[in-house]
Design a protein around this motif. Structure first.
Motif, PDB file in Angstrom:
ATOM      1  N   VAL A 231      12.558 -15.297  10.560  1.00 26.00           N
ATOM      2  CA  VAL A 231      12.056 -16.452  11.302  1.00 26.00           C
ATOM      3  C   VAL A 231      11.174 -17.267  10.369  1.00 26.00           C
ATOM      4  O   VAL A 231      10.325 -16.706   9.668  1.00 26.00           O
ATOM      5  N   ASP A 232      11.360 -18.574  10.347  1.00 24.25           N
ATOM      6  CA  ASP A 232      10.547 -19.435   9.490  1.00 24.25           C
ATOM      7  C   ASP A 232       9.071 -19.270   9.812  1.00 24.25           C
ATOM      8  O   ASP A 232       8.667 -19.291  10.975  1.00 24.25           O
ATOM      9  N   GLY A 233       8.265 -19.103   8.758  1.00 24.81           N
ATOM     10  CA  GLY A 233       6.817 -19.005   8.934  1.00 24.81           C
ATOM     11  C   GLY A 233       6.296 -17.590   9.028  1.00 24.81           C
ATOM     12  O   GLY A 233       5.093 -17.373   8.866  1.00 24.81           O
ATOM     13  N   ILE A 234       7.158 -16.587   9.294  1.00 27.88           N
ATOM     14  CA  ILE A 234       6.710 -15.199   9.337  1.00 27.88           C
ATOM     15  C   ILE A 234       6.797 -14.621   7.934  1.00 27.88           C
ATOM     16  O   ILE A 234       7.862 -14.599   7.317  1.00 27.88           O
ATOM     17  N   GLN A 235       5.660 -14.167   7.438  1.00 29.62           N
ATOM     18  CA  GLN A 235       5.559 -13.718   6.056  1.00 29.62           C
ATOM     19  C   GLN A 235       6.041 -12.275   5.903  1.00 29.62           C
ATOM     20  O   GLN A 235       5.913 -11.458   6.811  1.00 29.62           O
ATOM     21  N   ALA A 236       6.585 -11.976   4.727  1.00 30.15           N
ATOM     22  CA  ALA A 236       6.968 -10.602   4.404  1.00 30.15           C
ATOM     23  C   ALA A 236       5.725  -9.742   4.235  1.00 30.15           C
ATOM     24  O   ALA A 236       4.622 -10.244   3.983  1.00 30.15           O
ATOM     25  N   GLU A 237       5.886  -8.439   4.352  1.00 27.78           N
ATOM     26  CA  GLU A 237       4.735  -7.525   4.328  1.00 27.78           C
ATOM     27  C   GLU A 237       3.958  -7.593   3.023  1.00 27.78           C
ATOM     28  O   GLU A 237       2.726  -7.513   3.022  1.00 27.78           O
ATOM     29  N   ASP A 238       4.645  -7.740   1.891  1.00 26.97           N
ATOM     30  CA  ASP A 238       3.922  -7.759   0.617  1.00 26.97           C
ATOM     31  C   ASP A 238       2.958  -8.937   0.529  1.00 26.97           C
ATOM     32  O   ASP A 238       1.954  -8.880  -0.186  1.00 26.97           O
ATOM     33  N   HIS A 239       3.223 -10.017   1.276  1.00 27.04           N
ATOM     34  CA  HIS A 239       2.303 -11.166   1.300  1.00 27.04           C
ATOM     35  C   HIS A 239       0.931 -10.755   1.815  1.00 27.04           C
ATOM     36  O   HIS A 239      -0.102 -11.153   1.261  1.00 27.04           O
ATOM     37  N   TRP A 240       0.910  -9.921   2.868  1.00 26.35           N
ATOM     38  CA  TRP A 240      -0.370  -9.538   3.475  1.00 26.35           C
ATOM     39  C   TRP A 240      -1.148  -8.575   2.585  1.00 26.35           C
ATOM     40  O   TRP A 240      -2.378  -8.642   2.503  1.00 26.35           O
ATOM     41  N   TYR A 241      -0.444  -7.667   1.896  1.00 27.39           N
ATOM     42  CA  TYR A 241      -1.137  -6.780   0.965  1.00 27.39           C
ATOM     43  C   TYR A 241      -1.782  -7.581  -0.168  1.00 27.39           C
ATOM     44  O   TYR A 241      -2.917  -7.299  -0.568  1.00 27.39           O
ATOM     45  N   GLN A 242      -1.070  -8.549  -0.691  1.00 24.73           N
ATOM     46  CA  GLN A 242      -1.623  -9.362  -1.775  1.00 24.73           C
ATOM     47  C   GLN A 242      -2.814 -10.179  -1.296  1.00 24.73           C
ATOM     48  O   GLN A 242      -3.785 -10.356  -2.033  1.00 24.73           O
ATOM     49  N   LEU A 243      -2.751 -10.652  -0.032  1.00 27.65           N
ATOM     50  CA  LEU A 243      -3.870 -11.395   0.531  1.00 27.65           C
ATOM     51  C   LEU A 243      -5.088 -10.497   0.698  1.00 27.65           C
ATOM     52  O   LEU A 243      -6.220 -10.892   0.366  1.00 27.65           O
ATOM     53  N   LEU A 244      -4.906  -9.279   1.189  1.00 32.87           N
ATOM     54  CA  LEU A 244      -6.016  -8.348   1.369  1.00 32.87           C
ATOM     55  C   LEU A 244      -6.634  -7.946   0.033  1.00 32.87           C
ATOM     56  O   LEU A 244      -7.839  -7.709  -0.055  1.00 32.87           O
ATOM     57  N   ARG A 245      -5.823  -7.868  -0.998  1.00 33.40           N
ATOM     58  CA  ARG A 245      -6.347  -7.527  -2.325  1.00 33.40           C
ATOM     59  C   ARG A 245      -7.375  -8.546  -2.802  1.00 33.40           C
ATOM     60  O   ARG A 245      -8.335  -8.201  -3.485  1.00 33.40           O
ATOM     61  N   ARG A 246      -7.166  -9.802  -2.443  1.00 34.65           N
ATOM     62  CA  ARG A 246      -8.061 -10.872  -2.903  1.00 34.65           C
ATOM     63  C   ARG A 246      -9.318 -10.971  -2.061  1.00 34.65           C
ATOM     64  O   ARG A 246     -10.266 -11.661  -2.448  1.00 34.65           O
ATOM     65  N   LYS A 247      -9.318 -10.316  -0.910  1.00 37.73           N
ATOM     66  CA  LYS A 247     -10.471 -10.382  -0.029  1.00 37.73           C
ATOM     67  C   LYS A 247     -11.552  -9.401  -0.470  1.00 37.73           C
ATOM     68  O   LYS A 247     -11.289  -8.391  -1.117  1.00 37.73           O
ATOM     69  N   ARG A 248     -12.764  -9.680  -0.081  1.00 41.18           N
ATOM     70  CA  ARG A 248     -13.887  -8.812  -0.396  1.00 41.18           C
ATOM     71  C   ARG A 248     -13.713  -7.460   0.284  1.00 41.18           C
ATOM     72  O   ARG A 248     -13.382  -7.381   1.445  1.00 41.18           O
ATOM     73  N   GLY A 249     -13.909  -6.400  -0.458  1.00 45.35           N
ATOM     74  CA  GLY A 249     -13.768  -5.060   0.094  1.00 45.35           C
ATOM     75  C   GLY A 249     -12.497  -4.373  -0.329  1.00 45.35           C
ATOM     76  O   GLY A 249     -12.324  -3.179  -0.126  1.00 45.35           O
ATOM     77  N   GLY A 250     -11.566  -5.161  -0.896  1.00 45.23           N
ATOM     78  CA  GLY A 250     -10.359  -4.556  -1.447  1.00 45.23           C
ATOM     79  C   GLY A 250      -9.465  -3.935  -0.392  1.00 45.23           C
ATOM     80  O   GLY A 250      -9.309  -4.455   0.703  1.00 45.23           O
ATOM     81  N   MET A 251      -8.882  -2.772  -0.740  1.00 50.10           N
ATOM     82  CA  MET A 251      -7.854  -2.143   0.101  1.00 50.10           C
ATOM     83  C   MET A 251      -8.341  -0.815   0.675  1.00 50.10           C
ATOM     84  O   MET A 251      -7.550   0.109   0.858  1.00 50.10           O
ATOM     85  N   LYS A 252      -9.613  -0.703   0.976  1.00 50.31           N
ATOM     86  CA  LYS A 252     -10.162   0.554   1.471  1.00 50.31           C
ATOM     87  C   LYS A 252      -9.496   0.958   2.781  1.00 50.31           C
ATOM     88  O   LYS A 252      -9.422   0.178   3.729  1.00 50.31           O
ATOM     89  N   HIS A 253      -8.991   2.208   2.815  1.00 49.13           N
ATOM     90  CA  HIS A 253      -8.316   2.776   3.982  1.00 49.13           C
ATOM     91  C   HIS A 253      -7.015   2.049   4.324  1.00 49.13           C
ATOM     92  O   HIS A 253      -6.461   2.250   5.405  1.00 49.13           O
ATOM     93  N   ILE A 254      -6.530   1.214   3.433  1.00 47.97           N
ATOM     94  CA  ILE A 254      -5.263   0.509   3.617  1.00 47.97           C
ATOM     95  C   ILE A 254      -4.297   1.004   2.554  1.00 47.97           C
ATOM     96  O   ILE A 254      -4.709   1.458   1.482  1.00 47.97           O
ATOM     97  N   GLY A 255      -3.012   0.955   2.821  1.00 48.86           N
ATOM     98  CA  GLY A 255      -2.013   1.442   1.883  1.00 48.86           C
ATOM     99  C   GLY A 255      -2.206   0.907   0.478  1.00 48.86           C
ATOM    100  O   GLY A 255      -2.502  -0.276   0.289  1.00 48.86           O
ATOM    101  N   ALA A 256      -2.044   1.784  -0.502  1.00 45.02           N
ATOM    102  CA  ALA A 256      -2.226   1.405  -1.906  1.00 45.02           C
ATOM    103  C   ALA A 256      -0.978   0.671  -2.394  1.00 45.02           C
ATOM    104  O   ALA A 256      -0.138   1.223  -3.113  1.00 45.02           O
ATOM    105  N   TYR A 257      -0.872  -0.586  -2.014  1.00 43.98           N
ATOM    106  CA  TYR A 257       0.321  -1.381  -2.300  1.00 43.98           C
ATOM    107  C   TYR A 257       0.574  -1.474  -3.800  1.00 43.98           C
ATOM    108  O   TYR A 257      -0.318  -1.771  -4.589  1.00 43.98           O
ATOM    109  N   SER A 258       1.821  -1.208  -4.183  1.00 41.91           N
ATOM    110  CA  SER A 258       2.232  -1.336  -5.581  1.00 41.91           C
ATOM    111  C   SER A 258       3.091  -2.577  -5.773  1.00 41.91           C
ATOM    112  O   SER A 258       2.735  -3.476  -6.518  1.00 41.91           O
ATOM    113  N   HIS A 259       4.225  -2.647  -5.092  1.00 39.62           N
ATOM    114  CA  HIS A 259       5.086  -3.819  -5.169  1.00 39.62           C
ATOM    115  C   HIS A 259       6.072  -3.785  -4.008  1.00 39.62           C
ATOM    116  O   HIS A 259       6.237  -2.762  -3.342  1.00 39.62           O
TER     117      HIS A 259
END
Length: 415
Positions: A231-259
């Motif tokens: 569906v147009d506008g719905i982002q793939a899952e890797d988009h959200w992991y990359q967004l969380l990486r840039r946020k303050r606090g990192g990926m604590k208690h969240i999946g250790a996204y590789s690629h």
């Protein structure tokens, strides 16, 4: 198994109507036949790596051909194979299928999955064995007359990690496969065994997790295979992991996204011009006016750089409570980052090698500040009523998992 053919006695066993607007018949015997076909399709797609499958139903003198993908099932008009015309049509189907013997991709097999070599199977078994034996923890017991716990002399293997062998399954029942995934246009290969959960429906996102071994590094990781909404506008899952990486606090208690990336076919197919593996049933349904709103899906894979086990493998009730505390902290971090998860369930909570809880599966995530108009447009595209995303949805899922979803294991532990 390439395909299954279901035989039923008598034309009355045909579970589909030819005339009228309501396609499935509602008689008891036809409902049972239809349910049986759906069950077989579910099982086949659960244990194979397929983009689509073909099946055949024989009901007395009537035959129907089925094509399944993650959106739904296309069913042909009845073919009376007792007549010359019908016999030629049914024979032509099997002949064409046979002519595609050298083209498994056209028959619905995923070309990015191959059989693992004998050496890769051996390396995978050794990696699993090492993970089970290499992580030992002190046996803790209470000393007499003391309230504090002291470490005993003996060491015992972590009971959760000892179930790792069970998680990947016996190779005689679950042959090892080599799964490919793109990382910045570079192909990476992983060896997998049994999925951590069994699919219960032939359609939908079909999320499967695997304990996987990197062919290059021989390290155990976690690989997720699913079909994301097309569906147009719905982002793939890797988009959200990359967004969380840039946020303050990192990926604590969240999946250790590789690629991660969408899965691509080896060539272009009709209705899939960008070579991504997509479902097409919804396109045919729209053309024939059968269904007003059906959602398409795109094949997607994500790799976590750590070894994860399913939530059902928690050690005891105390461990479960600790895991859910970790997930509460993960949700707090996700909400502070301006994101709603919107799909919290047992399958989306994993346990890492240290026994900590990890939150994964962000393919239904949304931003907090997403405008109502934009969100409404998306939900209409999905054929769903508009529900504004909020933290309440995430916490409702959290409570359902903690007090209901994992309750059977908890009650057994307390006995």
């Amino acid at each position: 198994m390439e395909m299954f053919v279901e035989f039923k006695h008598g034309n009355s066993a045909d579970p589909f109507a030819t005339e009228g607007t309501f396609f499935p018949k509602l008689f008891n015997n036809t409902c049972a036949s239809r349910g049986q076909i759906v069950l077989y399709s579910t099982r086949q797609q659960a244990y194979q790596f397929r983009t689509s499958i073909f099946t055949v139903g024989i009901f007395g003198n009537i035959a129907r051909l089925f094509r399944w993908d993650r959106t739904g099932c296309q069913v042909t008009v009845p073919v009376d194979y007792s007549t010359d015309k019908g016999n030629r049509q049914l024979t032509e189907f099997f002949l064409r299928l046979d002519l595609m013997a050298d083209d498994p991709e056209a028959r619905g097999w995923d070309p990015t999955v191959k059989d693992a070599t004998a050496e890769e199977v051996k390396d995978f078994a050794e990696a699993v064995k090492t993970a089970c034996e290499g992580r030992l923890e002190p046996e803790r017991r209470k000393a007499r007359g003391r309230r504090k716990e002291v470490e005993g002399i003996k060491k015992v293997a972590d009971p959760m990690l000892c179930r790792l062998v069970e998680s990947v399954g016996d190779p005689s029942e679950y042959p090892r496969r080599k799964v490919s995934i793109l990382d910045d246009k570079v192909r990476r290969d992983y060896i997998v065994g049994r999925p951590t959960s069994v699919l219960k429906a032939p359609t939908g996102r079909a999320t499967r997790g695997f304990v996987a071994m990197s062919v290059k590094t021989k390290k155990l990781v976690f690989l997720k295979d699913s079909w994301r909404p097309d569906v147009d506008g719905i982002q793939a899952e890797d988009h959200w992991y990359q967004l969380l990486r840039r946020k303050r606090g990192g990926m604590k208690h969240i999946g250790a996204y590789s690629h991660g990336s969408d899965v691509y076919a080896t060539r272009k197919f009709d209705r899939c011009p960008d070579r991504k593996q997509r479902t097409i049933t919804h396109l045919y349904a729209k053309e024939h006016g059968r269904v007003e709103a059906m959602m398409g899906y795109i094949h997607h894979r994500v790799v976590q750089s750590e070894l994860y086990l399913p939530l059902e493998m928690f050690r005891d009730s105390k461990h479960l409570t600790s895991i859910m505390y970790d997930i509460a902290k993960a949700l707090e971090h996700v909400h502070e980052a301006g994101i709603f998860h919107r799909d919290l369930s047992i399958g989306n909570i994993m346990i890492d090698a240290k026994g900590k809880g990890r939150l994964i599966d962000f393919d239904m995530a949304r931003l907090k500040d997403e405008t109502g108009a934009r969100q409404t447009m998306r939900t209409v595209d999905l054929g769903l009523p508009f529900i504004r995303p909020s933290a309440d949805h995430d916490f409702a899922g959290y409570l359902a998992v903690h007090f209901d979803g994992a309750a059977p294991r908890s009650r057994q532990d307390l006995r």
